[in-house]
Scaffold this motif. Structure first.
Motif, PDB file in Angstrom:
ATOM      1  N   HIS A 265     -22.411  44.046 -39.306  1.00 29.99           N
ATOM      2  CA  HIS A 265     -21.308  44.716 -38.622  1.00 29.99           C
ATOM      3  C   HIS A 265     -21.570  46.204 -38.410  1.00 29.99           C
ATOM      4  O   HIS A 265     -21.052  46.806 -37.459  1.00 29.99           O
TER       5      HIS A 265
ATOM      6  N   HIS B 140     -22.006  39.487 -41.921  1.00 29.04           N
ATOM      7  CA  HIS B 140     -20.927  38.568 -41.555  1.00 29.04           C
ATOM      8  C   HIS B 140     -21.460  37.296 -40.910  1.00 29.04           C
ATOM      9  O   HIS B 140     -22.549  37.283 -40.337  1.00 29.04           O
ATOM     10  N   TRP B 141     -20.652  36.236 -40.994  1.00 30.22           N
ATOM     11  CA  TRP B 141     -20.879  34.997 -40.246  1.00 30.22           C
ATOM     12  C   TRP B 141     -19.982  35.046 -39.019  1.00 30.22           C
ATOM     13  O   TRP B 141     -18.764  35.246 -39.131  1.00 30.22           O
ATOM     14  N   VAL B 142     -20.563  34.854 -37.824  1.00 36.05           N
ATOM     15  CA  VAL B 142     -19.798  35.037 -36.592  1.00 36.05           C
ATOM     16  C   VAL B 142     -19.630  33.752 -35.792  1.00 36.05           C
ATOM     17  O   VAL B 142     -19.236  33.794 -34.621  1.00 36.05           O
TER      18      VAL B 142
ATOM     19  N   ALA C 181     -17.981  30.476 -34.214  1.00 36.74           N
ATOM     20  CA  ALA C 181     -16.620  30.326 -33.698  1.00 36.74           C
ATOM     21  C   ALA C 181     -15.737  29.480 -34.597  1.00 36.74           C
ATOM     22  O   ALA C 181     -14.547  29.772 -34.773  1.00 36.74           O
TER      23      ALA C 181
ATOM     24  N   THR D 140     -14.766  31.563 -37.690  1.00 38.51           N
ATOM     25  CA  THR D 140     -13.863  32.652 -37.305  1.00 38.51           C
ATOM     26  C   THR D 140     -12.450  32.135 -37.046  1.00 38.51           C
ATOM     27  O   THR D 140     -11.464  32.802 -37.391  1.00 38.51           O
TER      28      THR D 140
ATOM     29  N   LEU E 162     -10.114  31.642 -40.466  1.00 35.87           N
ATOM     30  CA  LEU E 162      -9.972  32.728 -41.433  1.00 35.87           C
ATOM     31  C   LEU E 162      -8.527  33.023 -41.820  1.00 35.87           C
ATOM     32  O   LEU E 162      -8.287  33.801 -42.747  1.00 35.87           O
TER      33      LEU E 162
ATOM     34  N   VAL F  31     -12.774  39.095 -45.700  1.00 40.92           N
ATOM     35  CA  VAL F  31     -12.779  39.151 -44.237  1.00 40.92           C
ATOM     36  C   VAL F  31     -12.744  40.610 -43.808  1.00 40.92           C
ATOM     37  O   VAL F  31     -11.938  41.403 -44.298  1.00 40.92           O
TER      38      VAL F  31
ATOM     39  N   GLY G 126     -12.813  40.984 -38.476  1.00 41.98           N
ATOM     40  CA  GLY G 126     -12.519  39.697 -37.869  1.00 41.98           C
ATOM     41  C   GLY G 126     -13.505  38.599 -38.209  1.00 41.98           C
ATOM     42  O   GLY G 126     -13.459  37.526 -37.603  1.00 41.98           O
ATOM     43  N   HIS G 127     -14.382  38.843 -39.186  1.00 49.06           N
ATOM     44  CA  HIS G 127     -15.388  37.856 -39.555  1.00 49.06           C
ATOM     45  C   HIS G 127     -15.453  37.678 -41.071  1.00 49.06           C
ATOM     46  O   HIS G 127     -15.041  38.569 -41.832  1.00 49.06           O
TER      47      HIS G 127
ATOM     48  N   ASP H  75     -20.556  24.915 -36.983  1.00 52.55           N
ATOM     49  CA  ASP H  75     -21.190  25.934 -36.137  1.00 52.55           C
ATOM     50  C   ASP H  75     -22.667  25.627 -35.934  1.00 52.55           C
ATOM     51  O   ASP H  75     -23.220  25.866 -34.860  1.00 52.55           O
TER      52      ASP H  75
END
Length: 399
Positions: A222, A247-249, A251, A254, A257, A264, A267-268, A319
């Motif tokens: 990030h 972070h894990w991004v 979808a 996310t 969460l 967190v 947003g990730h 994912d």
């Protein structure tokens, strides 16, 4: 007391070049006669009292391990059998800390051709753990060898210098004081074997065989805004110790969460990235800060906490290419169902872990419930009108 889980990556072979059912995970025990999973020592009394039917220590170990396999079977979709090698071995342990176990894929694969009913990889020139590659290809790409290798620390049972008098607990549910859940540890290690790991050398940032792996493609730093697949080795090395910024991004993760109260940022979901790097733990686990309001932590954190659940790991696997990992494989869509009429007779239902009965319940006859298997309501099972019949979908698994 620190109870750690680590990765075991024994990549011995590489491969280049219909409707999916619940997966079948098959154990391949590697211990010799009378030791480890074949031990004929007396069973642990607490585990026997709490439902493990094994008549010897080895039988108890196999029963608990096979319940963990069944847990994952209900959550994975694959037409290809997943063979899981397992041994009890000596691992690092002292009075205050221990490595509980280690596991990883036995092989990796990339760029396979789509066969009948299967698909090519979604990401070209990218390594996949072999169980996931087989699932997508719909065939056993590297036959003749187990797909996952796992080891568990036998010193916990055998040496008083290992965690003092602490022993393994081989039943399901919450482990009593002075014991460590073998079932939960096996769940965690199998998670690594099916793909919760990167093949990047965290100490140097170097990719395995100079190629991306599917896991690293969802890692972002990030502080730089770069994905690991966009970084050079030095950048990945630095990112692996960028605490709270790795972070894990993906979808699916996310989108899940909302239930978390920690772990967190931006947003990730945060990944485990301590400084200095911890070779068997960094990056390939969730951050220890991830938790829910009721105090649950993630199954795939680096250390056992006693309160883990599958909070994000199912979505992580989705994912990467597993389908329906977090789908409810039990009969009831919610944890409770209030009946509008009298419920009687012989019926079969599936439960992931356990069955409970609330309200005005009359049971005439027997019931049986085993983790990951069917709950069988025998003849003359009766529930009064208006009572609540409850199947617990994903309760705390007592890690």
């Amino acid at each position: 007391m620190m109870l750690r889980r680590t990765l075991l990556c024994a990549i011995i072979s590489l491969w280049s070049a219909g409707t999916l059912a619940d997966a079948v995970l098959t154990p391949v025990y590697g211990d010799g006669a009378l030791v480890g999973f074949n031990s004929i020592d007396p069973p642990h009394a607490a585990s026997s009292d709490d439902g493990n039917p094994g008549a010897t220590l080895g039988e108890q170990r196999r029963w608990a391990f096979e319940r963990a396999l069944e847990f994952w079977e209900r959550r994975l979709d694959s037409n290809v059998v997943i063979e899981v090698a397992a041994q009890m071995t000596d691992k690092a342990c002292d009075e205050f800390s221990a490595i509980l176990g280690s596991a990883g894929p036995r092989s990796v694969s990339r760029d396979w051709a789509a066969g009948p009913g299967g698909s090519a990889p979604s990401e070209a020139n990218t390594w996949y753990s072999i169980a996931l590659a087989n699932r997508i290809a719909n065939e056993d790409l590297i036959p003749g060898t187990p797909d996952i290798t796992s080891e568990f620390n036998k010193k916990i049972d055998e040496s008083t210098s290992c965690l003092g008098s602490n022993t393994w607990y081989y039943a399901l549910g919450e482990a009593p004081p002075g014991t460590t859940s073998f079932f939960a540890t096996a769940l965690h290690e199998i998670g690594h074997g099916i793909g919760v790991l990167t093949f990047v050398d965290k100490a140097s940032g170097a990719r395995f065989s100079d190629r991306d792996d599917i896991y690293m493609k969802f890692l972002e730093d990030h502080s730089t805004g770069k994905l690991w697949s966009e970084m050079n080795d030095t950048e990945r090395m630095n990112s692996a110790i960028d605490t709270s910024d790795l972070h894990w991004v993906g979808a699916n993760v996310t989108a899940a969460l909302g239930s978390l109260t920690g772990g967190v940022s931006g947003g990730h979901a945060q990944m485990y990235a301590p400084d200095p790097v911890q070779g068997g733990s960094s990056v390939s686990h969730w951050d220890t800060a991830i938790q829910t309001a009721d105090g649950n932590h993630e199954l795939m954190e680096p250390s056992a906490t006693g309160s883990e659940k599958l909070l994000l790991t199912g979505e992580m696997l989705q994912d990467m290419g597993w389908n329906d990992v977090v789908a409810n494989n039990c009969t009831f869509a919610s944890s409770r169902q209030t009946l509008s009429s009298i419920y009687t007779g012989t019926n079969e239902h599936e439960a992931c872990i356990s069955v409970t009965y609330d309200g005005a319940v009359i049971i005439s006859g027997d019931t049986s419930a085993t983790a990951g298997r069917e709950v069988v309501l025998q003849n003359d099972f009766t529930v009064e009108q208006g009572a609540t019949f409850s199947v617990e979908i994903d309760p705390d698994i007592g890690l």
